[in-house]
Design an enzyme around this catalytic site. Structure first.
Site, PDB file in Angstrom:
ATOM      1  N   THR A  55      -5.211   3.181  11.519  1.00 45.46           N
ATOM      2  CA  THR A  55      -5.058   3.835  12.816  1.00 45.46           C
ATOM      3  C   THR A  55      -5.936   3.205  13.891  1.00 45.46           C
ATOM      4  OG1 THR A  55      -4.462   5.909  11.734  1.00 45.46           O
ATOM      5  CG2 THR A  55      -5.200   6.058  14.006  1.00 45.46           C
ATOM      6  N   ASP A 104       0.806  -1.220   0.000  1.00 47.47           N
ATOM      7  CA  ASP A 104       0.000   0.000   0.000  1.00 47.47           C
ATOM      8  C   ASP A 104       0.842   1.273   0.000  1.00 47.47           C
ATOM      9  OD1 ASP A 104      -2.660   1.052   0.020  1.00 47.47           O
ATOM     10  OD2 ASP A 104      -2.360   1.668   2.099  1.00 47.47           O
ATOM     11  N   VAL A 112      -8.286   0.475   6.695  1.00 43.84           N
ATOM     12  CA  VAL A 112      -8.288   0.728   8.139  1.00 43.84           C
ATOM     13  C   VAL A 112      -6.876   0.504   8.672  1.00 43.84           C
ATOM     14  CG1 VAL A 112      -9.253   0.065  10.371  1.00 43.84           C
ATOM     15  CG2 VAL A 112     -10.689  -0.057   8.309  1.00 43.84           C
TER      16      VAL A 112
END
Length: 285
Positions: free
Chosen positions: A236, A84, A234
């Protein structure tokens, strides 16, 4: 179970009008928690490793990728491995030998024409090797090392016409768009532009990706998926669960020195967070 491709998970989710979540892996405990949470929810998921996480591990991709892949293969849940927010082409090129079936090439900081050229090159490279490529258009703020960015500032959000042209010019397999979320939010207060999501869904011929979902409330995520978002990132929220569990444990046991004592509840807290997010992504009804 063998690794499943991101392409398969995303295309199936899109066809079934639901979302699929991609969770950031930083440590081995993150990967184990994602697998456990997916098993609890009975739902597929994507384990993703960012360029920042690779930097944390000294710049070496193979060790953390091999660990995450091993966890995924040992799981009973269908899990994919995704690279990512890759800015470095060198790291992108390493994905092919590290077992990744997909990567997000992030040229969003570049001017539009340069973004198109760089992303089209990444897509050509990826498709020659069977690697699914995601890109970003618009500005999803909150990335590490960047100044804060107002998600509601003029020019930040993704324009549907430009997004359609961008997808056609680059050949990307999925597109991350700016619709009101931001990275690294520790409070779930983001308000998404659901009308814009629907316009983007109608204009763009590839699945849409929502970055910064940790700061998005449950109902907003459900509405975003209903409006057309497919891949939900997702990160944090897992770190908040991890750190909160460690702090709580050590506050009650300040003399503990064995990391297994506090990493176990931290891993369990992340797994519960994973399962909670996955439960939001089922189709209505």
């Amino acid at each position: 179970m063998p690794l499943v491709s991101t392409a398969e998970l995303v295309s199936t989710a899109a066809a079934e009008h639901r979302g699929v979540a991609a969770f950031n892996v930083i440590t081995l405990e993150h990967a184990e928690a994602i697998a456990a949470g997916a098993e609890q929810a009975g739902t597929p998921a994507i384990l993703q490793i960012s360029e920042n996480a690779v930097r944390f591990h000294g710049g070496g991709l193979l060790a953390i990728a091999a660990a995450a892949a091993a966890v995924a293969r040992a799981s009973s849940a269908p899990l994919a491995l995704h690279l990512d927010h890759v800015v470095s082409t060198g790291l992108l090129y390493a994905a092919a030998d590290a077992g990744f079936g997909s990567a997000m090439f992030d040229a969003s900081k570049l001017p539009y024409e340069e973004n198109v050229r760089a992303t089209a090159d990444a897509v050509r490279w990826g498709h020659e090797r069977g690697i699914w490529i995601e890109a970003e258009l618009g500005r999803v703020g909150g990335k590490e090392g960047e100044a804060p960015l107002d998600a509601h500032a003029p020019g930040v959000r993704t324009d549907p016409a430009e997004a359609a042209a961008y997808a056609a010019a680059t050949g990307v397999d999925a597109l991350a768009v700016a619709v009101g979320s931001a990275h690294a939010m520790t409070e779930r207060t983001a308000a998404l532009d659901h009308a814009l999501i629907a316009r983007l869904r109608d204009a763009v011929p590839v699945p849409l990706v929502l970055h910064g979902s940790s700061g998005v409330p449950d109902d907003e995520i459900r509405a975003a998926v209903a409006a057309g978002m497919v891949k939900i990132h997702v990160g944090t929220a897992l770190n908040s669960a991890f750190t909160g569990a460690v702090r709580s444990f050590l506050a009650n046991g300040p003399g503990v020195v064995d990391p297994r004592k506090y990493l176990a509840p931290a891993r369990d807290a992340m797994a519960a967070t994973v399962a909670g997010f996955l439960g939001l992504l089922r189709p209505a009804g």
